[in-house]
Design a protein around this motif. Structure first.
Motif, short mmCIF file in Angstrom:
data_model
loop_
_atom_site.label_atom_id
_atom_site.label_comp_id
_atom_site.label_asym_id
_atom_site.label_seq_id
_atom_site.Cartn_x
_atom_site.Cartn_y
_atom_site.Cartn_z
N SER A 30 0.83 -1.20 0.00
CA SER A 30 0.00 0.00 0.00
C SER A 30 0.87 1.26 0.00
CB SER A 30 -0.97 0.00 1.18
OG SER A 30 -0.27 0.00 2.39
N ASN A 34 0.65 3.90 -3.07
CA ASN A 34 0.26 5.28 -2.80
C ASN A 34 1.38 6.27 -3.06
OD1 ASN A 34 -2.39 4.79 -2.11
ND2 ASN A 34 -1.87 4.33 -0.01
N SER A 58 -6.10 6.30 -4.77
CA SER A 58 -5.46 5.98 -3.49
C SER A 58 -6.43 5.28 -2.55
CB SER A 58 -4.95 7.25 -2.81
OG SER A 58 -3.96 7.84 -3.58
N VAL A 61 -6.99 1.02 -2.33
CA VAL A 61 -6.26 0.08 -1.47
C VAL A 61 -7.03 -0.15 -0.18
CG1 VAL A 61 -4.14 -0.26 -0.16
CG2 VAL A 61 -4.03 0.72 -2.43
N SER A 62 -7.49 0.93 0.43
CA SER A 62 -8.24 0.81 1.68
C SER A 62 -9.61 0.17 1.45
CB SER A 62 -8.43 2.18 2.32
OG SER A 62 -7.19 2.75 2.58
#
Length: 88
Positions: A30, A34, A58, A61-62
């Motif tokens: 990650s 990012n 971005s 990923v979360s």
């Protein structure tokens, strides 16, 4: 006890040492996505010199991590239920 629950689990459960690598790889991946990919590759690939899409990319990923934790949580809960009912 609640503050040190994770470290106690790490020391007491022999399976936990194998999960450290997974967490480390996710963290490095990650960070790489990012920082380098979103900063260098995405503006060129999307022809976006103003970097308008970096925030949305971005967050993927979360979002994927949160979604898959729900999926794997349900799988783990159903597999533990089925294994406990079959062992009875």
């Amino acid at each position: 006890y609640k503050v040190t629950a994770a470290s106690q689990l790490l020391w007491k459960d022999p399976k936990m040492k194998w999960m450290i690598g997974l967490n480390a790889v996710f963290g490095f991946t990650s960070a790489f996505l990012n920082s380098y990919v979103n900063g260098q590759v995405v503006p060129v690939a999307l022809n976006d010199p103003d970097s308008r899409y970096i925030g949305a990319l971005s967050s993927w990923v979360s979002a994927v991590a949160a979604g898959m934790s729900l999926v794997f949580g349900r799988i783990a809960a159903s597999s533990s239920l089925s294994s406990s009912s079959s062992s009875s």
